[in-house]
Design an enzyme around this catalytic site. Structure first.
Site, PDB file in Angstrom:
ATOM      1  N   HIS A  37     -24.584 -14.909  26.915  1.00  0.00           N
ATOM      2  CA  HIS A  37     -24.830 -14.902  28.364  1.00  0.00           C
ATOM      3  C   HIS A  37     -25.557 -13.643  28.830  1.00  0.00           C
ATOM      4  O   HIS A  37     -26.066 -13.602  29.946  1.00  0.00           O
ATOM      5  CB  HIS A  37     -23.514 -15.096  29.136  1.00  0.00           C
ATOM      6  CG  HIS A  37     -22.635 -13.885  29.191  1.00  0.00           C
ATOM      7  ND1 HIS A  37     -21.524 -13.724  28.382  1.00  0.00           N
ATOM      8  CD2 HIS A  37     -22.678 -12.789  29.976  1.00  0.00           C
ATOM      9  CE1 HIS A  37     -20.932 -12.584  28.676  1.00  0.00           C
ATOM     10  NE2 HIS A  37     -21.612 -11.992  29.644  1.00  0.00           N
ATOM     11  N   ASP A  51     -20.637 -18.514  23.114  1.00  0.00           N
ATOM     12  CA  ASP A  51     -21.200 -17.325  23.763  1.00  0.00           C
ATOM     13  C   ASP A  51     -21.432 -16.231  22.725  1.00  0.00           C
ATOM     14  O   ASP A  51     -20.677 -15.267  22.619  1.00  0.00           O
ATOM     15  CB  ASP A  51     -20.251 -16.839  24.856  1.00  0.00           C
ATOM     16  CG  ASP A  51     -20.874 -15.771  25.740  1.00  0.00           C
ATOM     17  OD1 ASP A  51     -22.109 -15.598  25.677  1.00  0.00           O
ATOM     18  OD2 ASP A  51     -20.126 -15.116  26.490  1.00  0.00           O
ATOM     19  N   SER A 105     -19.323  -7.016  28.261  1.00  0.00           N
ATOM     20  CA  SER A 105     -19.736  -8.239  27.563  1.00  0.00           C
ATOM     21  C   SER A 105     -20.564  -7.926  26.324  1.00  0.00           C
ATOM     22  O   SER A 105     -21.416  -7.035  26.330  1.00  0.00           O
ATOM     23  CB  SER A 105     -20.560  -9.120  28.500  1.00  0.00           C
ATOM     24  OG  SER A 105     -19.782  -9.610  29.560  1.00  0.00           O
TER      25      SER A 105
END
Length: 562
Positions: A357, A406, A513
């Site tokens: 992402h 992801d 992330s």
């Protein structure tokens, strides 16, 4: 009079209660300078010491009941109480947590081989490794022959290390007298009471015998093992063989001892070649060959520095504690310079793992830059290494709605076959084995440069680390995450410590992330998850969600092949 009170007390507890006769020994010690006696009790079943009027539960299970005990005038008095499963995990090493129904005390039912209030003591450990920092065995005798003092003893209250410190469990201290090494000394030690005072003394705990690892590090310049076979299967010639007369690197070299050469035929690297080698005879001709010797596994090793500063959501950390951590930057589209994008994980010299992402905007690869070895997000480090990106690969089945799959790979650009050079600040993490199964509630670590809390407008200026536990699959479901989709490619982890809504719970946050979730396996930190998504940051009973790395080992292998 006491007998009458005792009889009345037992009558009051007849409804399902069990009276235990007070057969425990009373321990009384006169504290010097104080005209009073310290009355304590020793629970003969658990060997733990308790102060006057202190109460506790002990794991004597009878159906769904345990015993509630308290120390009264040096005698242990107990009765059974009903219990229920704990609302949050408190036991280590797979222990089962039971909590009293009518008050907050808890007790751990430990698996075979583990003891202690929270199953934190490994009764099977018979020796210590390295300095013994992680030793959690039951040795309690010092080199002088003295018996160790219980870490909870009141006389140790003024000592720097005792069982009542906030971090006692982490350091292995508690209500016991077993040898530990909480200050990273050379070996385990404990306090003893000698000459009317408490003093530290090294323990006689045996050190574990280390098998000589037949492998080399770096180029193998320091290899002093006994391997003597080459890659072709030929046996090495002794370095003092007369056949080698006239060669530079032999047992007669003036620096032979320093170079590891002598009256033997073991592989060595005296000339700074790429790896150890030796002289061989092939078809009656003298030549040399590289040795059949593996390179030591250095992934997941680190020079861990204890964090000094606690901040919202975790602890400030040094890059040497997380040398696989990468910082990914991207060029601004409409203004000069670059901005921080996401975290990443170094998995090999030229490959970094991250979250899919992070690359939804489909940046051109030449606009992306990866920095390794940096403690401060925007401040260059002394040992940092920066790379442009050759290409990045986003998983083809990434779902930008559910964040399933992801995961992404970045190939670092280099003019040679290698990219990142190993150092204390830069090192690869170990990838897990495909069948890796860690116990529920295993404590693991995450790291990143993300925000301290969800409402913060800024990323952290310094690398942070957080300590979380792996949730069981039964607690990693849509039901527990406000009906958000959870797939088999995801795992959950969170801070399970007790506390109110304002407690400083560890968690990942925006900006983390793509970073690592790592757990100790053997002596190596192993990657189990990639930081993916969550609901807020550091919310009680709300875990973070991570990409499950074991599901992508083939995908990683297929995409990183030369």
């Amino acid at each position: 009079m006491y007998a009458l009170k005792r009889e009345l007390w037992c009558v009051l507890l007849l409804c399902g209660a069990i009276c235990t006769s007070p057969s425990q020994e009373t321990h009384r010690r006169l504290r010097r300078g104080v005209r009073s006696y310290r009355v304590t009790c020793r629970d003969e079943k658990t060997q733990m010491i308790y102060q006057q009027h202190q109460s506790w539960l002990r794991p004597l299970l009878r159906g769904n009941r345990v015993e509630h005990c308290w120390c009264n005038d040096g005698q242990t008095q107990c009765h059974s109480v009903p219990v229920k499963s704990c609302s949050e995990p408190r036991c280590f090493n797979g222990g089962t947590c039971l909590q009293a129904i009518y008050f907050s005390d808890f007790v751990c039912q430990c698996p075979v081989g583990f003891i202690g209030r929270q199953c934190e003591i490994d009764a099977r450990a018979t020796c210590y490794e390295d300095q013994g920092i992680t030793y959690r065995g039951t040795w309690s005798t010092t080199e002088s022959g003295a018996e160790c003092v219980n870490w909870n003893t009141s006389g140790l209250a003024s000592m720097p290390y005792n069982g009542r410190r906030p971090d006692a469990v982490k350091l292995g201290l508690g209500n016991h007298n077993y040898c530990r090494n909480p200050d990273k000394d050379s070996k385990p030690w404990c306090y003893i009471f000698k000459a009317e005072k408490y003093s530290p003394d090294f323990c006689s705990t045996p050190a574990c015998t280390k098998e000589k690892e037949e492998c080399y590090t770096g180029k193998g310049l320091d290899y002093r093992g006994t391997r003597s076979l080459t890659m072709s299967g030929a046996f090495c010639l002794p370095w003092n063989s007369l056949v080698l007369m006239g060669k530079i690197y032999t047992a007669w070299n003036s620096n032979a001892q320093t170079l590891g050469l002598g009256k033997h035929n073991y592989c060595r690297n005296p000339d700074g070649d790429t790896q150890p080698w030796c002289h061989v005879l092939k078809d009656h001709k003298l030549t040399w060959e590289y040795c059949d010797l593996p390179q030591c596994v250095t992934c997941g090793l680190r020079q861990y520095k204890e964090p000094q500063f606690r901040i919202k959501g975790g602890l400030y950390a040094d890059i040497t504690s997380h040398p696989w951590q990468a910082a990914i930057f991207v060029k601004n589209r409409r203004s000069p310079g670059e901005r921080f994008l996401c975290g990443g994980i170094l998995i090999s010299s030229c490959w970094v793992l991250s979250a899919a992402h992070c690359f939804q905007e489909r940046f051109p690869p030449h606009h992306v830059r990866v920095v390794l070895g940096r403690t401060y997000r925007l401040v260059p480090g002394e040992e940092e290494q920066a790379f442009e990106v050759e290409k990045y690969i986003v998983h083809k089945e990434f779902d930008d709605d559910t964040y399933d799959n992801d995961i992404a790979l970045l190939q670092l650009k280099s003019d040679s076959l290698t990219c990142a050079q190993e150092s204390d600040a830069v090192r690869t993490v170990c990838l897990p084995e495909a069948n890796l199964q860690l116990p529920d509630w295993t404590e693991c670590e995450l790291s990143g440069y993300g925000k301290h809390e969800a409402s913060s407008p800024f990323y952290s200026e310094r690398l942070k680390e957080a300590h979380v536990r792996l949730y069981p699959s039964s607690r990693c479901t849509s039901k527990h995450l406000f009906n958000k989709t959870i797939t088999n490619n995801m795992l959950c982890a969170g801070d399970t410590r007790s506390g109110g809504d304002n407690a400083n719970l560890h968690d990942a946050c925006q900006g983390d992330s793509g970073g690592p979730l790592v757990c100790m396996k053997g002596n190596h930190m192993t990657l189990v998850g990639v930081i993916s998504w969550g609901l807020g940051c550091g919310q009680k009973d709300v875990p973070g969600v991570y990409t499950k790395v074991t599901n992508y080992l083939n995908w990683i292998r297929d995409n990183t092949r030369p």
